[in-house]
Design an enzyme around this catalytic site. Structure first.
Site, PDB file in Angstrom:
ATOM      1  N   GLU A 196     -15.123 -74.186 121.165  1.00  0.00           N
ATOM      2  CA  GLU A 196     -13.980 -74.961 121.695  1.00  0.00           C
ATOM      3  C   GLU A 196     -13.100 -74.136 122.647  1.00  0.00           C
ATOM      4  O   GLU A 196     -12.623 -74.748 123.618  1.00  0.00           O
ATOM      5  CB  GLU A 196     -13.133 -75.516 120.534  1.00  0.00           C
ATOM      6  CG  GLU A 196     -13.828 -76.520 119.648  1.00  0.00           C
ATOM      7  CD  GLU A 196     -14.811 -75.865 118.687  1.00  0.00           C
ATOM      8  OE1 GLU A 196     -15.776 -76.528 118.299  1.00  0.00           O
ATOM      9  OE2 GLU A 196     -14.616 -74.683 118.346  1.00  0.00           O
ATOM     10  N   ASP A 231     -18.316 -80.248 111.704  1.00  0.00           N
ATOM     11  CA  ASP A 231     -18.381 -80.016 110.260  1.00  0.00           C
ATOM     12  C   ASP A 231     -17.898 -81.241 109.499  1.00  0.00           C
ATOM     13  O   ASP A 231     -16.814 -81.270 108.903  1.00  0.00           O
ATOM     14  CB  ASP A 231     -17.530 -78.799 109.895  1.00  0.00           C
ATOM     15  CG  ASP A 231     -18.082 -77.516 110.491  1.00  0.00           C
ATOM     16  OD1 ASP A 231     -19.283 -77.494 110.837  1.00  0.00           O
ATOM     17  OD2 ASP A 231     -17.319 -76.550 110.616  1.00  0.00           O
ATOM     18  N   ASP A 245     -28.342 -69.553 110.825  1.00  0.00           N
ATOM     19  CA  ASP A 245     -26.899 -69.432 110.968  1.00  0.00           C
ATOM     20  C   ASP A 245     -26.524 -67.946 110.913  1.00  0.00           C
ATOM     21  O   ASP A 245     -27.378 -67.065 110.955  1.00  0.00           O
ATOM     22  CB  ASP A 245     -26.203 -70.257 109.888  1.00  0.00           C
ATOM     23  CG  ASP A 245     -24.880 -70.834 110.353  1.00  0.00           C
ATOM     24  OD1 ASP A 245     -24.139 -70.122 111.048  1.00  0.00           O
ATOM     25  OD2 ASP A 245     -24.568 -71.990 110.006  1.00  0.00           O
ATOM     26  N   ASP A 292     -21.941 -71.870 118.679  1.00  0.00           N
ATOM     27  CA  ASP A 292     -20.975 -72.400 117.723  1.00  0.00           C
ATOM     28  C   ASP A 292     -19.565 -71.894 118.056  1.00  0.00           C
ATOM     29  O   ASP A 292     -19.402 -70.861 118.718  1.00  0.00           O
ATOM     30  CB  ASP A 292     -21.365 -71.966 116.310  1.00  0.00           C
ATOM     31  CG  ASP A 292     -20.773 -72.865 115.236  1.00  0.00           C
ATOM     32  OD1 ASP A 292     -20.149 -73.889 115.577  1.00  0.00           O
ATOM     33  OD2 ASP A 292     -20.943 -72.548 114.043  1.00  0.00           O
TER      34      ASP A 292
END
Length: 819
Positions: free
Chosen positions: A421, A486, A305, A418
């Site tokens: 959107e 999430d 990450d 990630d």
């Protein structure tokens, strides 16, 4: 395309060319959505690849996509149109046979399976499938200054699946769904708007309706008006695609033929991932992998990450370069992992903070989306003050890809996109092809396309791994592997996961999966829901526990009982690789999802369409995850006979009441199924089918059945098309004398394929055989399991199973079990 016209049709006028702009006055384009004067037909022209109709307010173009799919595009003068993002093939496929018949009242445009009947006055299109009513426009197209869209009729008992990621139940009819990809942190048992919305529905009437529009909008599925389905958007492409099929698998196949098939992932993508938010140093990476080794857990990939490019959560996004203090030797680290068979996946985001090391470079490279004054758009969000890479511009894509290319050369094996959107996307952001609200829902799609096409150009023989949180219909053709965001820990987060994966899989995204164990919140470790989630993970597309680091997502860091149970299920997933990999192959060919709804088994039972607690894993498993603290699960059955995978208990009828312990979840196997498994392994680098176990579930209700295992080297792109594969085919047929089996092979083989295989055929639910014959050879029965060797058999009286071992060179073989 071959076009056959009636004598009433006009002569083909290709020399005139297809008009792209109407002569209708701009004022007509700006009429209210529902004008006083109904739309009427004026004239039509027929071209090699489309039918173009002029109406009183718009030009309507019907484009055949395959024998069961058609695009309908309404255009008005002065109304901006964007390109299609959903369609895989921008050029017509030449094998479509279309026929046009013209009468005084209507045009009848038939593609074979699907027919569009265009009524002239008032203008409306209805669709037939094999001559029977399928779907019809109500008002059809509407547009005014601020909104455009379509209206369709709904039938009384029609159920609608679709809209992408929502937690609303399987049937979305009666809901008004926002079409705007948006993060929902910590969701659990209810969510109307999530990371991956899709402007598409699948109907119980066996059609898919896809609105090929990337703009901010809404899909009203009979919420405002019970009998009307309405799509509305603030801009974008005013087109829709209608797809038909005689059954759901064929409907899906026709749909992915239009939107694109998901390419085969690398085999390691089906293994176990080490993943968390997040590993902060090389030392922590090595310690984590060593824990997997010490605890005897297979592992194939490690996901890093955002700490790989910065020591803190905030302030570093956009660096996209190793934090050398905590990762001083990343190339050496990734090489060591790869030598152990472990691939490294890096998170990347499309945001470049103004405080990051690459801000000036991004600005100078013209890589960022603009504000209304033409300068890089800056705004604040959780991670800091930022700009957004414009993946719709060539400059933005080139700049972004150069970073990926450097990382790839260092040894990175996969990408995790990630916040795509995008998580924050101000409406006044200007992109190369339009404003933010016009293209918002296609951002992740275009990002994945950039990665996939560059990967294929630079590494044509490799299979890219691209995991992303948001996209658009058709993103699957770029290898996109979505996850469900999430999600909250605990029972509430687990309960909607079957629904989410089924909904996405039916519309092309077969690898939709969850952060196993849950990602968000939680003050302490809860063993039971965690174990139940990881057990479910064995029978879902990607096995990736992932969470905030407060509670370790990796099973290796929990108590002994948790480790023992989860280890058994992870090892089972690896043993099932021949089965799971064959599902991936089938998906790449036909679009069939890996997780399948129960109503596939009984298409006339609409009640099954509502089931969100159980599913088919491929063709032969029925799985019902344990979603609450219970010792008994009621499982709805779709018909037929099913065996309990753990103890061979048999179930039939409408329901099964199944007792479970913490060590098991309901997993049933179809009567007549062949379940292939291989030996345990540390990771998929060790995969081999040299030893192949085939469990066959015999039952008198199934007279004939078959199974397949598809294999290739697990990494070569387009291996099947290149002929670099093997298909192992099995069949079983019952007769008065017993059961006859045949074993055959197809394909030219692949690098690393076994020269021969040692097969252990295990027959369930059988009596002691009178004789076992393999060709001309009689196979002898031994009395004890430990005496079971090649070309012998052993009968387990207590379990009613017969074990037969024999070598298989790949040539066709037969085996008969007399009873």
């Amino acid at each position: 395309m071959k076009v056959v016209k009636s004598k009433k049709s006009t002569r083909l006028l290709q020399k005139l060319g297809l008009k792209t702009v109407l002569t209708t006055a701009l004022a007509a384009a700006l009429q209210p959505a529902f004008a006083d004067t109904a739309r009427s037909y004026q004239e039509h022209k027929l071209f090699d690849d489309k039918l173009v109709i002029e109406t009183t307010d718009s030009q309507v173009t019907l484009t055949p996509l395959n024998s069961g799919a058609l695009e309908v595009h309404y255009q008005r003068e002065g109304m901006k149109q964007l390109p299609s993002f959903a369609r895989a093939h921008q050029q017509l496929q030449q094998d479509v046979q279309a026929e046009l018949n013209v009468s005084t009242e209507a045009l009848r445009y038939s593609l074979g399976d699907i027919t569009a009947v265009i009524h002239k006055s008032p203008f409306a299109i209805e669709y037939l499938h094999n001559g029977k009513p399928l779907l019809s426009e109500e008002h059809g197209f509407f547009a005014n200054q601020t909104m455009r869209g379509f209206r369709f009729n709904l039938t009384d008992d029609e159920k609608l699946i679709g809209g992408g990621q929502r937690v609303l139940g399987m049937d979305r009819r009666g809901h008004r769904l926002p079409l705007y990809n948006k993060a929902h942190y910590g969701y659990s048992t209810e969510s109307e708007q999530m990371y991956f919305s899709m402007p598409a529905v699948m109907s119980s009437n066996k059609y898919v309706l896809l609105f090929d529009n990337s703009a901010t909008g809404t899909m009203d599925l009979g919420a405002s008006e019970e009998s009307v389905m309405q799509f509305e958007a603030v801009g974008g492409r005013s087109a829709y695609i209608v797809v038909a099929g005689e059954n759901y698998p064929k409907l899906i196949e026709n749909y992915v033929d239009v939107t694109g098939r998901q390419p085969m992932p690398p085999r390691w993508a089906l293994g176990n991932f080490a993943s968390r938010f997040g590993y902060r140093s090389e030392q922590e990476v090595r310690e984590t992998i060593q824990a997997f080794r010490d605890e005897d857990f297979p592992v194939d990939a490690l996901v890093l990450d955002l700490f790989w490019f910065g020591p803190d959560i905030k302030g570093h996004m956009g660096n996209l370069a190793w934090d050398k203090e905590n990762f001083p030797q990343p190339v050496e680290m990734m090489a060591e992992l790869k030598e152990q068979g472990i691939k490294t996946i890096l998170v990347t985001e499309p945001f470049v903070l103004s405080t990051s090391e690459r801000w000036d470079e991004a600005v100078a490279s013209n890589a960022l989306a603009k504000n209304l004054a033409g300068k890089p758009k800056q705004f604040d969000f959780y991670f800091g003050n930022t700009g957004l890479i414009d993946v719709f511009s060539e400059d933005g894509r080139d700049w972004f890809w150069n970073i990926y290319q450097d990382l790839k050369a260092q040894g990175v094996s996969g990408w995790w996109g990630d916040l795509g959107e995008p998580e924050v996307h101000p409406s006044d952001t200007v992109h190369a092809i339009g404003m933010a609200d016009e293209i918002h829902n296609a951002f992740g799609h275009r990002w994945a396309q950039m990665l996939f096409e560059n990967e294929k150009a630079n590494n044509p023989d490799e299979r890219p791994f691209i995991m992303m949180r948001a996209g658009f219909p058709g993103s699957q053709r770029y290898g996109m592997i979505p996850w469900t965001g999430d999600v909250s820990r605990g029972w509430g987060g687990l309960q909607p996961q079957v629904e989410l994966s089924l909904q996405m899989g039916l519309l092309g995204f077969a690898y939709t999966h969850s952060d196993l164990g849950g990602f968000a919140d939680g003050e302490r470790f809860e063993r039971t829901p965690y174990i139940r989630w990881l057990q479910y993970g064995t029978f879902q597309p990607v096995y990736r526990p992932h969470a905030q680091e407060k509670i370790a997502p990796e099973p290796v860091f929990h108590d002994r009982k948790t480790r023992r149970i989860t280890r058994d299920f992870i090892k089972l997933r690896y043993r099932l690789l021949p089965y799971n990999y064959t599902l991936a192959f089938e998906n790449s060919q036909t679009g069939m999802p890996l997780m399948r709804p129960l109503f596939f088994e009984n298409e006339n039972n609409l009640e099954l369409m509502d089931n969100k607690s159980a599913y088919l894993w491929g063709n032969d498993f029925l799985v019902a995850p344990v979603m609450e603290d219970t010792r008994k699960v009621s499982v709805e059955l779709p018909g037929g006979i099913w065996f309990d995978y753990w103890n061979d208990n048999q179930y039939g009828g409408d329901k099964a009441e199944i007792k479970v312990s913490l060590e098991t979840i309901p997993v049933l196997v179809r009567a007549g199924a062949f379940i292939p498994t291989v030996a345990d392994m540390k990771n998929t680098q060790e995969y081999t089918s040299e030893y192949l176990r085939l469990d066959y579930y015999a039952h008198e209700s199934v007279q004939q059945s078959s199974g397949t295992v598809y294999e290739d080297d697990g990494e070569t792109a387009d291996a099947f098309a290149k002929g670099q594969y093997e298909k192992l085919l099995f069949s079983g047929e019952r007769n008065e004398a017993g059961i006859d089996f045949t074993f055959t092979r197809e394909g030219d083989g692949y690098t690393g394929a076994p020269e021969s295989r040692n097969v252990e055929l295990v027959l369930h639910n059988v009596t002691l055989p009178a004789a076992i014959q393999q060709g001309d050879q009689t196979i002898a029965l031994v009395k004890r399991e430990k005496d079971l060797t090649e070309n012998t058999a052993w009968y387990n009286k207590r379990e009613k199973t017969l074990h037969v071992k024999f070598p298989w060179s790949g040539a066709s073989q037969s085996l008969s079990v007399a009873q």
